[in-house]
Structures are given as C-alpha cells and as structure tokens.
Design an enzyme around this catalytic site. Structure first.
Site, PDB file in Angstrom:
ATOM      1  N   CYS A 391       0.844  -1.283   0.061  1.00  0.00           N
ATOM      2  CA  CYS A 391      -0.125   0.009  -0.069  1.00  0.00           C
ATOM      3  C   CYS A 391       0.885   1.211  -0.055  1.00  0.00           C
ATOM      4  O   CYS A 391       1.636   1.698  -1.107  1.00  0.00           O
ATOM      5  CB  CYS A 391      -1.030   0.002   1.189  1.00  0.00           C
ATOM      6  SG  CYS A 391      -2.274   0.859   0.792  1.00  0.00           S
ATOM      7  N   HIS A 530      -3.484  -5.123   0.351  1.00  0.00           N
ATOM      8  CA  HIS A 530      -3.085  -5.625   1.729  1.00  0.00           C
ATOM      9  C   HIS A 530      -3.136  -7.324   1.674  1.00  0.00           C
ATOM     10  O   HIS A 530      -4.115  -7.889   2.161  1.00  0.00           O
ATOM     11  CB  HIS A 530      -3.890  -5.308   3.182  1.00  0.00           C
ATOM     12  CG  HIS A 530      -3.545  -3.852   3.280  1.00  0.00           C
ATOM     13  ND1 HIS A 530      -2.562  -3.402   3.929  1.00  0.00           N
ATOM     14  CD2 HIS A 530      -4.325  -2.598   2.804  1.00  0.00           C
ATOM     15  CE1 HIS A 530      -2.482  -2.216   4.018  1.00  0.00           C
ATOM     16  NE2 HIS A 530      -3.523  -1.412   3.289  1.00  0.00           N
ATOM     17  N   GLU A 532      -1.339  -9.073   3.369  1.00  0.00           N
ATOM     18  CA  GLU A 532      -1.169 -10.091   4.615  1.00  0.00           C
ATOM     19  C   GLU A 532      -2.724 -10.413   5.355  1.00  0.00           C
ATOM     20  O   GLU A 532      -2.919 -11.373   6.014  1.00  0.00           O
ATOM     21  CB  GLU A 532      -0.598  -9.065   5.554  1.00  0.00           C
ATOM     22  CG  GLU A 532      -1.245  -7.669   5.990  1.00  0.00           C
ATOM     23  CD  GLU A 532      -1.259  -6.599   4.858  1.00  0.00           C
ATOM     24  OE1 GLU A 532      -0.963  -6.719   3.840  1.00  0.00           O
ATOM     25  OE2 GLU A 532      -1.648  -5.430   5.670  1.00  0.00           O
TER      26      GLU A 532
HETATM   27  N1  GLN Z   1      -1.965   6.721   2.934  1.00  0.00           N
HETATM   28  C1  GLN Z   1      -1.988   5.825   1.833  1.00  0.00           C
HETATM   29  C2  GLN Z   1      -3.423   5.955   1.013  1.00  0.00           C
HETATM   30  O1  GLN Z   1      -4.582   6.441   1.608  1.00  0.00           O
HETATM   31  C3  GLN Z   1      -1.795   4.414   1.982  1.00  0.00           C
HETATM   32  C4  GLN Z   1      -2.739   3.854   2.692  1.00  0.00           C
HETATM   33  C5  GLN Z   1      -2.207   2.623   3.332  1.00  0.00           C
HETATM   34  O2  GLN Z   1      -1.074   2.161   3.470  1.00  0.00           O
HETATM   35  N2  GLN Z   1      -3.116   1.703   3.761  1.00  0.00           N
HETATM   36  O3  GLN Z   1      -3.608   5.791  -0.164  1.00  0.00           O
END
Ligand code: GLN
Length: 558
Positions: A391, A530, A532
C-alpha cells in the site's frame, strides 16, 4: 455447509458466547479462534463474531497506537484485529456483519429514532439497545452449525452491560440448550505460598451470575499446571462441571493453541455442554503440520519492517503473522526487526538496513517517516535486496523510482500536500475521487468525513502475463483487499516501465495500478492492496511465501 441440521431436525445455529473476567488481554480472541478451528476439525461449520463495548462507531478512525491494526473484510468493513485471528484460524472470510461496537449500535438506534421508526416511544437501553444487539447477533444464523460471539472487555465494565444483558436475553429467547456461555479467567500464581489462587475466578463468575449468566465452560489462564484439587474447587464454587474447567497455559506460538486447547478438552467440554453425543472425532492433521512447521524451523531469515508505528507491533499484526506463515512454508524462522523510518530521513540508510535478508515497507498514513521509507525502497532496489512494499510501501517505491529513474526530482504524494496545505510535490500519487466497484461507480469529495472515504474491501486485479507476480500467484486474475485513499498515477507508467519499473497488475479497467515490480531485480514488488489480510498458517499467501523464499536465498548467499 451445516453438519448439525440432522441432529433432531432443523435447528438454527448453536451459539457460544465468549466473555472474559479478572483482567483484560487473557487471549479471548485466540481462545475463540482456536475453538472455531477445533469445531471445524470435527466437521462443523462456524462463524465468529466480535461485539465491542467501545463507543467509536468503527475501528477505522482509531489510532493504531491504541487499538492495533484495522482489519479489512472482503465486503469493505474496517474491523477489530480479532477478526484477523478468526480468519487466520478458521479460513472463514469475515464480513461486515461479524463486528459491531456500542457506538455502531447506538448510532443505528438513534438513526431509527430520528426516522420515527419507534413511533415516538421512549428509547431505552432495555429493550431498544438490547434488541438492536440481539438482531445483530442473529444475522445469518441459518448458515452455520455454530456461531461464536466474543464480547470485548471484561465482565463488570460499565460499557459492556448492554451486551451482557442482550446475550442473556438472547439465550433465554432460544430453545433450551441452543446457547452456551464460555468464560475466560486468570488463576494468578503466588510464588510466596506456591499456590494458584482461585478467588478472582470465583468473583468473576459471581459477577456474571449477578447479571443472569451462568457459564457452562470456564477457561482458566494459568502459568502453572492446575492441580486436581483446585480444579474441583473452581467447579464447586463456580457451579461448573469439573471437566468444563479447561486450563490454558502459555504457549510458544499462537498456532499451538488449537492442539493445546484440544488436549485440555475444550472442544469436548463445549460439545458436552450442548449435549452433542457422540461427538464426531476431530481431524487434526492440518494443525499437527502447522505446529511442526512453527516449532521446527530449519533456518532463519532476518526481515526489516520499516515503518512508523514500530513501537506497537499490534499495528502490523497481520503482516507479522503473514511473514510467519511465509516462514512456515519455507521451513525457516522469520526474525522481524522493526526499523523506525524517521531514523534515517536525513542520513544514509545503509547502517540501519545492512544485514537484513529482505525489507518490507508496510501501509501507513500521513507524511511522517515517508522520506525514510523512500530511502529504504531505493536501498533495496539498488542493493538488490528483496523488497515488498504494501500500500503506502508501493507508493513509496513508485515515488522513489520517479525521483531517481525518470528524474521527477520533486515526486511525491497528494496526501502530503493535503496535510501541509500547499503544493510542494509533483503528484505521482494522487487522491482518487471516483472509481468502479463491481458494476457501479463510487464517488468521493476531497473533504468527505475521515471515516469511510477510502477504497475499501476486495477488488479484482489483472496481472500481466509472464510477470513475476503472475508467476508467484500462478494465475493472472486475483482479488485482494484494499484500504487507501490515494493511487499511483498512470501518467508516469510508460516512462517508468522504460526504466524497468513494470506495472504488472492493474484494475480490470486499466486505470488503477495494483502492482509494480522491478524487472532486473531478484525480488522487488509493490502492491496497492493488503495481501497480509488473507494469509493463513495452513495456506500462506503466495506473495509472503515467495518473499520469504527470496529472503532465504539472500541469507544463503552470505
Ligand atoms: N496513505 C495511503 C493512502 O491512503 C496508503 C494507505 C495504506 O497504506 N493503507 O492511499
């Protein structure tokens, strides 16, 4: 699939309510998850649910410092991290309707009141709030054999009372024998007298009984073996059968819990309490294999997690577990070190990052620490150390490549400009305000509420044929869970690809980059989702499995 329907005709799910007493952090979530796994091992279907007494409407806006990780479900709910445990142990994908807080219950009740649904009646905790809780508990009760509902907090907490009252009523409304109560307590050990003390457990059960709940099964956490005499005493004073006093000892790994609880007779005690006799024999091979892999690694790899919430490991709970699963698949122990990205924002990251077999930059929010994460991505790319960016970790990788491969020196994310309230960066990562989910369009305004404005839940991605990720997944069509507001801009795709940063996974409409990878690198992958969240000890996520394999290869080189 339900196995219990033919036990005396059609019956809705049997309910197991799990409560805790004496102190918090006894491992109620783990006990619930392990019990779920054991019931599955006996051929039953299960669903696990968490009812949290706090007043926040959802965990999405709670600080990871206080609350640990936010676990995201396929259907886009931001939930408590206990749902992660449930999923990891049972493999049953959690849903929006598996997690609720007092805040959500009250807000739904008040919304109904505003709409006039209660026809002007006086709104009270009993029956309006308790009815709302009971309705929630009963959702989908025709789908599974057992519904396991864990109540957060400890008996006696003020906020918890409506939940305890609701489950008391719920069990009363159902036919006899359809609901049981399992209570977790602590048996403290007094070294001076060399004794396990049962009094706190007795008090805790008294507290439960005073609100009309009599536990059927007691799970007692203890550092020492529970002598027969103490077990009898607990049974007598707490009005529980002796066989239903189950010991829970400290374990080396959480993945030993199903077998350990089975040995102590937890699943048998639960089935006895329901009168399910004879109980089907459990198939425990899966957990024996998991236990063997956790306890007998054949080597070790060292992975750095470069992040911001490094003081609190619970903030990255699922990542830690997914790495462990990757280690189990490769029969190595994954030694995780938490590296604070802020330490090398203005200096050479090498002294902080050398000596690791792989580097992982996890998800995160806000600008703090990002310059350090960008340096970590650069270090991994240039030194050919395996890198997994999740992410924000993928966004950092793209910003790094834009700055250093295609000369966009001031590349950054709109997230940081949004925070600072000025324009300091060329946005390689921008705020997405409109996208497609399934077959409908989702729209967001820049200044929407903090809660619920993200791209959340499961989305499909199409992987490029012949790419590294297609090989890792063994397919070109995947579905993964998202939780973010910002997206990598495809404007830079061609230029970056020409320099070796390949956009190897895209949303099906080709607009949103889902995965990037470095072509000329042993293992460098960034993912916008994600992975994970979907990894399990008995079914490690392919990305984590292969990332640890790459780390193992690096470890062998030295
Ligand atoms: N802050 C970033 C976004 O909102 C990444 C979010 C995250 O890593 N879950 O896109």
């Amino acid at each position: 699939m339900r196995a219990l329907t033919d036990h005396g005709g059609f019956l809705l799910a049997r309910y197991i309510f799990i409560t805790g007493g004496v102190v918090s952090s006894l491992g109620k979530g783990l006990a619930s998850a392990a019990l779920g796994a054991l019931l599955q091992a006996r051929g039953f279907s299960v669903r696990l649910r968490k009812l949290d007494p706090y007043l926040n409407v959802d965990p999405g806006t709670m600080s990871p410092f206080e609350h640990g990780e936010v676990f995201v479900t396929d259907d886009g709910a931001e939930t408590d991290l206990d749902l992660g445990h449930y999923e990891r142990f049972t493999g049953v994908a959690a849903r929006q309707t598996d997690s609720v807080s007092s805040g959500r219950i009250y807000s739904d009740v008040l919304e109904k009141e505003r709409r006039g649904d209660y026809l002007g009646k006086t709104i009270q905790v009993v029956p309006h709030v308790t009815n709302q809780i009971k309705d929630f508990v009963g959702i989908g009760d025709d789908e599974v054999d057992f519904m396991l509902c864990e109540i957060g907090g400890t008996v006696g907490d003020i906020e918890g009372l409506p939940f305890f009252e609701a489950i008391r009523q719920f069990s009363h409304d159902k036919p006899r024998g359809q609901c049981i109560f399992m209570h977790l307590t602590l048996l403290p050990y007094l070294a001076a007298s060399g004794e396990l003390k049962t009094k706190p457990t007795q008090h805790s059960v008294k507290e439960l009984q005073s609100i009309g709940i009599a536990p059927d099964v007691l799970v007692c956490r203890s550092e020492q073996p529970i002598p027969e005499k103490e077990r009898e005493k607990i049974a007598l004073f707490c009005n529980v059968r002796k066989e239903a006093v189950v010991a829970a000892y400290d374990l080396k790994s959480i993945y030993e819990a199903p077998l350990a609880y089975h040995e102590q007779g937890l699943d048998q005690a639960v089935l006895d309490a329901f009168g399910i006799n004879p109980a089907p024999k459990p198939q425990l091979d899966k957990w024996l294999d998991v236990q063997d892999r956790v306890n007998n690694p054949e080597g070790q790899v060292k992975v750095a997690i470069v992040g911001k919430y490094t003081q609190l490991e619970d903030a990255y709970k699922s990542i830690k577990e997914a790495l462990t699963h990757g280690g189990m698949a490769n029969r190595v122990k994954v030694q995780i070190e938490w590296v604070d990205a802020e330490l090398f924002e203005k200096e050479d990251p090498a002294p902080h990052l050398e000596g690791f077999d792989a580097i992982l930059v996890p998800g995160g929010f806000g600008e703090r620490g990002t310059e350090g994460k960008i340096k970590a991505a650069q270090f991994a790319r240039e030194r050919k150390v395996p890198y997994l960016g999740i992410c924000l970790g993928m966004q950092m990788a793209v910003i790094e490549a834009a700055r250093n491969l295609i000369d966009v020196k001031d590349a950054g994310s709109e997230e940081f400009d949004h925070e600072a309230g000025g324009k300091r960066f060329t946005p390689v990562v921008y705020h997405l305000k409109e996208w497609v989910q399934g077959n409908h369009k989702v729209k967001r305004k820049a200044d929407d509420d903090k809660g619920g404005t993200m791209r959340l839940g499961a989305y499909d991605a199409a992987l490029k044929e012949g790419s590294k990720v297609a090989d890792v997944y063994g397919t070109c069509a995947i579905e993964e869970r998202h939780r973010h507001r910002y997206e990598v801009d495809i404007k830079f795709k061609e230029q970056l690809e020409a320099q070796g940063l390949i956009f190897s996974g895209m949303s099906p409409d080709g607009r949103l980059p889902e995965i990037v990878e470095v072509a000329d690198h042993p293992w460098y992958i960034g993912v916008q989702f994600h992975p994970e969240l979907k990894s399990k000890p008995f079914d490690p996520h392919p990305l984590f499995k292969d990332f640890v394999r790459a780390a193992k290869d690096t470890a062998l080189l030295v």
